[in-house]
Design a protein around this motif. Structure first.
Motif, mmCIF file in Angstrom:
data_model
loop_
_atom_site.group_PDB
_atom_site.id
_atom_site.type_symbol
_atom_site.label_atom_id
_atom_site.label_comp_id
_atom_site.label_asym_id
_atom_site.label_seq_id
_atom_site.Cartn_x
_atom_site.Cartn_y
_atom_site.Cartn_z
ATOM 1 N N LEU A 98 34.604 -38.125 47.450
ATOM 2 C CA LEU A 98 34.732 -39.452 48.037
ATOM 3 C C LEU A 98 35.733 -40.241 47.193
ATOM 4 O O LEU A 98 35.650 -40.230 45.972
ATOM 5 C CB LEU A 98 33.374 -40.161 48.002
ATOM 6 C CG LEU A 98 33.351 -41.511 48.695
ATOM 7 C CD1 LEU A 98 32.744 -41.348 50.095
ATOM 8 C CD2 LEU A 98 32.553 -42.550 47.923
ATOM 9 N N PRO A 100 36.655 -43.383 45.436
ATOM 10 C CA PRO A 100 35.789 -44.501 45.047
ATOM 11 C C PRO A 100 36.174 -45.793 45.754
ATOM 12 O O PRO A 100 37.349 -46.067 45.970
ATOM 13 C CB PRO A 100 35.996 -44.614 43.539
ATOM 14 C CG PRO A 100 37.079 -43.680 43.173
ATOM 15 C CD PRO A 100 37.357 -42.773 44.312
ATOM 16 N N THR A 129 28.114 -37.740 41.169
ATOM 17 C CA THR A 129 29.222 -38.449 40.486
ATOM 18 C C THR A 129 30.552 -38.369 41.218
ATOM 19 O O THR A 129 31.439 -39.194 41.003
ATOM 20 C CB THR A 129 29.360 -37.936 39.029
ATOM 21 O OG1 THR A 129 30.111 -38.875 38.274
ATOM 22 C CG2 THR A 129 30.038 -36.570 38.965
ATOM 23 N N ALA A 133 33.743 -41.546 39.041
ATOM 24 C CA ALA A 133 34.094 -42.963 38.963
ATOM 25 C C ALA A 133 33.086 -43.793 38.151
ATOM 26 O O ALA A 133 33.469 -44.473 37.181
ATOM 27 C CB ALA A 133 34.232 -43.538 40.382
ATOM 28 N N ASP A 151 26.400 -33.424 40.156
ATOM 29 C CA ASP A 151 26.745 -33.370 41.576
ATOM 30 C C ASP A 151 26.254 -32.040 42.133
ATOM 31 O O ASP A 151 26.158 -31.045 41.410
ATOM 32 C CB ASP A 151 28.256 -33.520 41.803
ATOM 33 C CG ASP A 151 28.566 -34.185 43.144
ATOM 34 O OD1 ASP A 151 28.957 -35.367 43.161
ATOM 35 O OD2 ASP A 151 28.377 -33.519 44.193
ATOM 36 N N SER A 153 27.989 -30.645 44.381
ATOM 37 C CA SER A 153 29.242 -29.995 44.775
ATOM 38 C C SER A 153 30.030 -29.555 43.543
ATOM 39 O O SER A 153 30.509 -30.388 42.773
ATOM 40 C CB SER A 153 30.086 -30.990 45.595
ATOM 41 O OG SER A 153 31.444 -30.640 45.528
ATOM 42 N N ALA A 156 33.516 -31.074 43.439
ATOM 43 C CA ALA A 156 33.561 -32.456 42.957
ATOM 44 C C ALA A 156 33.524 -32.477 41.432
ATOM 45 O O ALA A 156 34.265 -33.228 40.787
ATOM 46 C CB ALA A 156 32.398 -33.259 43.538
ATOM 47 N N GLY A 178 23.758 -29.601 40.392
ATOM 48 C CA GLY A 178 22.383 -29.466 40.856
ATOM 49 C C GLY A 178 22.023 -30.512 41.891
ATOM 50 O O GLY A 178 22.774 -31.454 42.134
ATOM 51 N N ASP A 179 20.847 -30.309 42.468
ATOM 52 C CA ASP A 179 20.329 -31.202 43.501
ATOM 53 C C ASP A 179 19.556 -32.337 42.818
ATOM 54 O O ASP A 179 18.483 -32.102 42.227
ATOM 55 C CB ASP A 179 19.422 -30.385 44.426
ATOM 56 C CG ASP A 179 18.813 -31.224 45.536
ATOM 57 O OD1 ASP A 179 19.189 -32.408 45.681
ATOM 58 O OD2 ASP A 179 17.949 -30.694 46.258
ATOM 59 N N LEU A 180 20.077 -33.523 42.863
ATOM 60 C CA LEU A 180 19.497 -34.715 42.223
ATOM 61 C C LEU A 180 18.934 -34.394 40.827
ATOM 62 O O LEU A 180 19.654 -33.842 40.008
ATOM 63 C CB LEU A 180 18.448 -35.352 43.143
ATOM 64 C CG LEU A 180 19.003 -35.925 44.461
ATOM 65 C CD1 LEU A 180 17.907 -36.663 45.239
ATOM 66 C CD2 LEU A 180 20.194 -36.839 44.253
ATOM 67 N N ASN A 195 25.383 -43.647 43.490
ATOM 68 C CA ASN A 195 25.915 -44.058 44.795
ATOM 69 C C ASN A 195 25.769 -42.830 45.685
ATOM 70 O O ASN A 195 26.685 -42.028 45.806
ATOM 71 C CB ASN A 195 27.382 -44.486 44.655
ATOM 72 C CG ASN A 195 28.031 -44.749 46.005
ATOM 73 O OD1 ASN A 195 27.349 -44.976 46.998
ATOM 74 N ND2 ASN A 195 29.352 -44.689 46.052
ATOM 75 N N PRO A 196 24.605 -42.663 46.292
ATOM 76 C CA PRO A 196 24.326 -41.417 47.013
ATOM 77 C C PRO A 196 24.903 -41.456 48.429
ATOM 78 O O PRO A 196 25.356 -42.511 48.888
ATOM 79 C CB PRO A 196 22.793 -41.417 47.077
ATOM 80 C CG PRO A 196 22.454 -42.859 47.175
ATOM 81 C CD PRO A 196 23.486 -43.602 46.366
ATOM 82 N N VAL A 217 29.011 -33.971 52.578
ATOM 83 C CA VAL A 217 27.889 -34.078 51.637
ATOM 84 C C VAL A 217 27.963 -35.391 50.846
ATOM 85 O O VAL A 217 26.965 -35.851 50.293
ATOM 86 C CB VAL A 217 27.845 -32.842 50.695
ATOM 87 C CG1 VAL A 217 29.041 -32.847 49.730
ATOM 88 C CG2 VAL A 217 26.537 -32.733 49.953
ATOM 89 N N ALA A 218 29.152 -35.992 50.807
ATOM 90 C CA ALA A 218 29.292 -37.272 50.102
ATOM 91 C C ALA A 218 28.926 -38.444 50.993
ATOM 92 O O ALA A 218 28.735 -39.562 50.509
ATOM 93 C CB ALA A 218 30.730 -37.445 49.604
HETATM 94 C C1 LIG Z 1 28.885 -41.399 48.143
HETATM 95 S S1 LIG Z 1 29.473 -40.114 47.095
HETATM 96 C C2 LIG Z 1 29.646 -41.009 45.572
HETATM 97 C C3 LIG Z 1 30.673 -40.467 44.641
HETATM 98 C C4 LIG Z 1 30.918 -41.354 43.419
HETATM 99 N N1 LIG Z 1 29.701 -41.523 42.643
HETATM 100 C C5 LIG Z 1 31.459 -42.695 43.812
HETATM 101 O O1 LIG Z 1 30.702 -43.685 43.781
HETATM 102 O O2 LIG Z 1 32.642 -42.800 44.167
HETATM 103 C C6 LIG Z 1 27.995 -39.161 46.876
HETATM 104 C C7 LIG Z 1 28.103 -37.974 45.941
HETATM 105 O O3 LIG Z 1 26.795 -37.381 45.855
HETATM 106 C C8 LIG Z 1 26.898 -35.979 45.904
HETATM 107 N N2 LIG Z 1 25.613 -35.479 46.425
HETATM 108 C C9 LIG Z 1 25.184 -35.460 47.707
HETATM 109 N N3 LIG Z 1 23.936 -34.959 47.775
HETATM 110 C C10 LIG Z 1 23.559 -34.685 46.505
HETATM 111 C C11 LIG Z 1 22.374 -34.151 45.920
HETATM 112 N N4 LIG Z 1 21.324 -33.836 46.661
HETATM 113 N N5 LIG Z 1 22.341 -33.976 44.583
HETATM 114 C C12 LIG Z 1 23.413 -34.307 43.803
HETATM 115 N N6 LIG Z 1 24.553 -34.810 44.306
HETATM 116 C C13 LIG Z 1 24.631 -35.006 45.632
HETATM 117 C C14 LIG Z 1 28.095 -35.708 46.792
HETATM 118 O O4 LIG Z 1 28.638 -34.436 46.558
HETATM 119 C C15 LIG Z 1 29.023 -36.861 46.402
HETATM 120 O O5 LIG Z 1 29.890 -36.485 45.351
#
Ligand SMILES: C[S@@+](CC[C@H](N)C(=O)[O-])C[C@H]1O[C@@H](n2cnc3c(N)ncnc32)[C@H](O)[C@@H]1O
Length: 292
Positions: A98, A100, A129, A133, A151, A153, A156, A178-180, A195-196, A217-218
């Motif tokens: 994404l 920022p 992340t 950003a 992240d 991804s 990313a 990893g996942d959250l 910022n999910p 996914v973002a």
């Molecule tokens: C809205 S973007 C925000 C990116 C950055 N933090 C910003 O504010 O510009 C959401 C980010 O969360 C990651 N993401 C989505 N689902 C996730 C999960 N379950 N666990 C970890 N990261 C996740 C995405 O890959 C993406 O990079």
């Protein structure tokens, strides 16, 4: 933008602005200026000094390509430039992250105001992340802090690594996939920030075409946009040290529900903050400090 005559800077800008307007781009003039300055390798304001300067065909070719990708394909300007400024940091961006957004600076401000000591060795976690950003802005502002950025991804995370290296912040930034909270099980932090993805799947049809160039996914947080937000709130208490702070960005119209979920999970000092456009876009809360 025909090839058979010479064009001045001003003529190129006027033609491109009109073309972008016809394509429904709201920031038509700004985009035209940014892309032309980028093509010519000059600062944007230099264009105003060079209005009458003719631009030869070889220099126009690169610009024409960018105009097509912006106007027809609706590629975001940040991806065409390969970079985006956030919190005065110049960050690399690609279609794997994404780009920022300025409103996310409200989240950074909220987090900083709750971690007020610039010398403290805060432990900070940025979940999701992307380009790095938020994590990098916090690392820059709190030079003794240790920042973990995660992240789901791996692509990313590669971009976040590049940005951390460029900004010489890698020594205080740990990147985990990893996942959250699964990326750092059992660990506790003074600040958990995120910022999910929070766009509702059901709004997919009405989104600006630029979003099609950013990773799904973002963006998407399930049918109503709350899927990841709800999981975040559910897991955050155990990832916070006592008295630790949670700060999360939400979409327009989502703040009340997230604030309520924070209270239901026993978090204290739940607050809703507004962005520069006065929209409620950030929720903050605190884990209760341990008694005694
Ligand atoms: C809205 S973007 C925000 C990116 C950055 N933090 C910003 O504010 O510009 C959401 C980010 O969360 C990651 N993401 C989505 N689902 C996730 C999960 N379950 N666990 C970890 N990261 C996740 C995405 O890959 C993406 O990079």
């Amino acid at each position: 933008m025909t090839r058979d005559r010479s064009w001045t800077v001003l003529e190129l800008l006027q033609w491109t602005e009109g073309h972008f307007q016809e394509r429904g781009i709201e920031t038509a003039r700004l985009d035209a200026e940014v892309l032309l300055a980028h093509s010519l390798g000059i600062p944007r304001l230099q264009l105003y000094v060079d209005f009458e300067k003719p631009i030869a065909e070889p220099e126009r070719a690169g610009f024409r390509e960018l105009v097509v990708r912006r106007g027809r394909d609706r590629v975001p300007v940040s991806q065409l430039l390969g970079s985006k400024e956030f919190w005065s940091l110049e960050l690399d961006v690609t279609s794997d992250v994404l780009s920022p957004r300025p409103e996310t600076e409200t989240l950074v401000e909220a987090a900083l105001s709750r971690l007020p000591d610039p010398e403290a060795t805060y432990r900070i976690l940025d979940l999701g992340t992307g380009s790095g950003a938020i994590a990098l802005a916090l690392a820059r502002e709190r030079p003794a802090a240790h920042v973990t950025a995660t992240d789901i991804s791996p692509k990313a995370l590669q971009i976040a690594r590049v940005n951390a290296d460029k900004l010489q912040l890698s020594d205080r930034l740990r990147l985990l996939e990893g996942d959250l909270f699964g990326a750092c099980p059992g660990e506790q932090f003074d600040l958990v920030v995120s910022n999910p993805p929070y766009v509702a799947e059901r709004e997919r049809g009405g989104l600006p075409p630029e979003l099609a160039h950013e990773p799904e996914v973002a963006l998407f947080g399930g049918e109503d946009g709350h899927a990841v937000l709800t999981r975040l709130v559910a897991g955050v208490s155990s990832a916070l040290s006592p008295g630790g702070v949670f700060a999360v960005e939400v979409g327009d119209g989502q703040a009340e529900r997230v604030a309520k979920e924070c209270s239901e999970k026993g978090l204290d000092e739940v607050e809703i903050l507004r962005d520069l456009a006065r929209r409620p876009r950030v929720v903050t809360a605190r884990r209760k400090a341990e008694p005694g």
